[in-house]
Design a protein around this motif. Sequence first.
Motif, PDB file in Angstrom:
ATOM      1  N   ALA A   1      41.043  25.860  39.715  1.00 37.52           N
ATOM      2  CA  ALA A   1      39.913  25.674  40.625  1.00 37.52           C
ATOM      3  C   ALA A   1      38.743  26.579  40.279  1.00 37.52           C
ATOM      4  N   LEU A   2      39.086  27.805  39.954  1.00 36.74           N
ATOM      5  CA  LEU A   2      38.049  28.773  39.609  1.00 36.74           C
ATOM      6  C   LEU A   2      37.073  28.159  38.629  1.00 36.74           C
ATOM      7  N   PHE A   3      37.629  27.488  37.651  1.00 36.06           N
ATOM      8  CA  PHE A   3      36.793  27.063  36.541  1.00 36.06           C
ATOM      9  C   PHE A   3      36.080  25.762  36.828  1.00 36.06           C
TER      10      PHE A   3
ATOM     11  N   HIS B   1      41.177  42.386  45.625  1.00 37.37           N
ATOM     12  CA  HIS B   1      42.524  42.087  45.141  1.00 37.37           C
ATOM     13  C   HIS B   1      42.604  40.890  44.207  1.00 37.37           C
ATOM     14  N   HIS B   2      41.481  40.307  43.858  1.00 35.99           N
ATOM     15  CA  HIS B   2      41.550  39.113  43.003  1.00 35.99           C
ATOM     16  C   HIS B   2      40.303  39.068  42.120  1.00 35.99           C
ATOM     17  N   MET B   3      40.428  39.648  40.924  1.00 39.73           N
ATOM     18  CA  MET B   3      39.302  39.691  39.983  1.00 39.73           C
ATOM     19  C   MET B   3      39.815  39.292  38.602  1.00 39.73           C
ATOM     20  N   HIS B   4      38.905  38.742  37.795  1.00 34.39           N
ATOM     21  CA  HIS B   4      39.281  38.367  36.429  1.00 34.39           C
ATOM     22  C   HIS B   4      38.323  38.973  35.415  1.00 34.39           C
ATOM     23  N   VAL B   5      38.875  39.328  34.278  1.00 34.49           N
ATOM     24  CA  VAL B   5      38.056  39.629  33.099  1.00 34.49           C
ATOM     25  C   VAL B   5      38.634  38.754  31.993  1.00 34.49           C
TER      26      VAL B   5
ATOM     27  N   MET C   1      52.743  40.486  37.825  1.00 34.76           N
ATOM     28  CA  MET C   1      52.488  39.288  37.035  1.00 34.76           C
ATOM     29  C   MET C   1      51.673  38.287  37.854  1.00 34.76           C
ATOM     30  N   LYS C   2      50.715  37.642  37.182  1.00 37.37           N
ATOM     31  CA  LYS C   2      49.919  36.583  37.814  1.00 37.37           C
ATOM     32  C   LYS C   2      50.381  35.238  37.275  1.00 37.37           C
ATOM     33  N   LEU C   3      50.750  34.344  38.192  1.00 36.49           N
ATOM     34  CA  LEU C   3      51.178  32.995  37.823  1.00 36.49           C
ATOM     35  C   LEU C   3      50.179  31.996  38.392  1.00 36.49           C
TER      36      LEU C   3
ATOM     37  N   ALA D   1      47.717  33.567  46.348  1.00 32.26           N
ATOM     38  CA  ALA D   1      46.274  33.524  46.102  1.00 32.26           C
ATOM     39  C   ALA D   1      45.614  32.393  46.892  1.00 32.26           C
ATOM     40  N   HIS D   2      44.351  32.594  47.203  1.00 36.40           N
ATOM     41  CA  HIS D   2      43.516  31.541  47.811  1.00 36.40           C
ATOM     42  C   HIS D   2      44.134  30.965  49.083  1.00 36.40           C
ATOM     43  N   MET D   3      44.810  31.792  49.884  1.00 37.95           N
ATOM     44  CA  MET D   3      45.399  31.347  51.161  1.00 37.95           C
ATOM     45  C   MET D   3      46.388  30.196  50.975  1.00 37.95           C
TER      46      MET D   3
ATOM     47  N   THR E   1      37.789  38.243  45.720  1.00 37.36           N
ATOM     48  CA  THR E   1      36.587  37.439  45.444  1.00 37.36           C
ATOM     49  C   THR E   1      36.765  36.376  44.375  1.00 37.36           C
ATOM     50  N   ASP E   2      37.832  36.500  43.574  1.00 36.39           N
ATOM     51  CA  ASP E   2      37.918  35.668  42.379  1.00 36.39           C
ATOM     52  C   ASP E   2      36.765  35.986  41.415  1.00 36.39           C
ATOM     53  N   TYR E   3      36.300  37.241  41.438  1.00 35.90           N
ATOM     54  CA  TYR E   3      35.263  37.647  40.485  1.00 35.90           C
ATOM     55  C   TYR E   3      35.640  37.148  39.087  1.00 35.90           C
TER      56      TYR E   3
HETATM   57 ZN   LIG Z   1      41.511  33.696  40.250  1.00 43.47          ZN
END
Ligand SMILES: [Zn+2]
Length: 351
Positions: A9-11, A47-51, A165-167, A234-236, A314-316
């Motif tokens: 979804a992010l993308f 609690h929810h950021m991406h690089v 771990m993020k799944l 994530a994302h409720m 934020t899903d930054y």
């Molecule tokens: Zn995300």
Amino acid sequence: MMKTTDVPALFAALLALLVSGAAPLPGGDDTAPDPVRSDSAAPPADHHMHVWSADARDALVRLMAAGREGEPPQIPTFDGEQVMAELDSAGIERGVLLSTAYFFGSPDVDFEDERRRVRRENDRVARQVAEHPDRLVAFFGVNPLADYAADEAERCASTAECVGMKLQLANSDVDLREPAHVEQLREFFRRAGELDLAIVIHLQTRREDFGRRDVEAFVDHVLPAAPDIPVQVAHMGGDSRFDSATVRSFDALADAMEEHPERMDDVFFDMGLVPFPEQRARGDTARQRIYRRWNRRFAEAVRRVGPDRVVFGTDYPEARPGQYARRLRQSLPLTAAEIRDLFDDRAPYLE
Ligand SMILES: [Zn+2]
């Protein structure tokens, strides 16, 4: 019915925003200052950021292009220094960097040298965190169905910066109606529990009618394998945005919290990109109405499980933490005290 491709979804959202010219990315045009309200204590953590590296970015572009026509989108890379600048300007102390190494494990594109690239991306995220170990933590990303998934969990456990771990089930095409997948996911959770790792899980799968049945498979068969580790949904429970699948998923999880409190003890939600600031509608009243409806659903959800079960995120780079928090204070149909309670939580893996 399954969607043929399912870019996270992010993308999809990122693409839509880039196309609409409303990109929230740093350096984008969504930077107009907002009035700061005096009751605006910053959340303690995002609690929810991406690089992501250039390699992961290129993988993302390929995933987004799969099954689509037209020019590939232009997407920048992101690193820990940018995250730190965002956190500092927002007055937020801690940041949780979720590696998107699972891009390379997506079945939608056959990525060459997949395993090595997964490792390299996870290691890159750990290196960003190592520059600011008192402020940042890392989650390694992996497709839980990959034959090297347990190895990545072990590498995480032996890396100082990695706490879990993020799944991403949709990206990895995990189907919670497929007994073999449930069994593999269960085994992954069991191993994570042994290694004392936290898990952040994007639970929504590719099923268009994703909902209670899928959540129950997760609650009944996967969660009991790792009873003592923090599990951040994530994302409720959805795919970001409070749409009907999110409502079905969230309601089933909230019911489970009442029916099986022992199983759900360490389960909590992140709000990453679920409530949507009305300012993003930019005066478009139809969009504003939709955002208001989502935000009412979000407020109901927070009240149902209690604000302590929901952490700020934020899903930054989808949203910038300072601006997002500020705008939510103005947009959410919650009292100032409720927003304070909602924002002030810190996940147990940050203690
Ligand atoms: Zn995300």
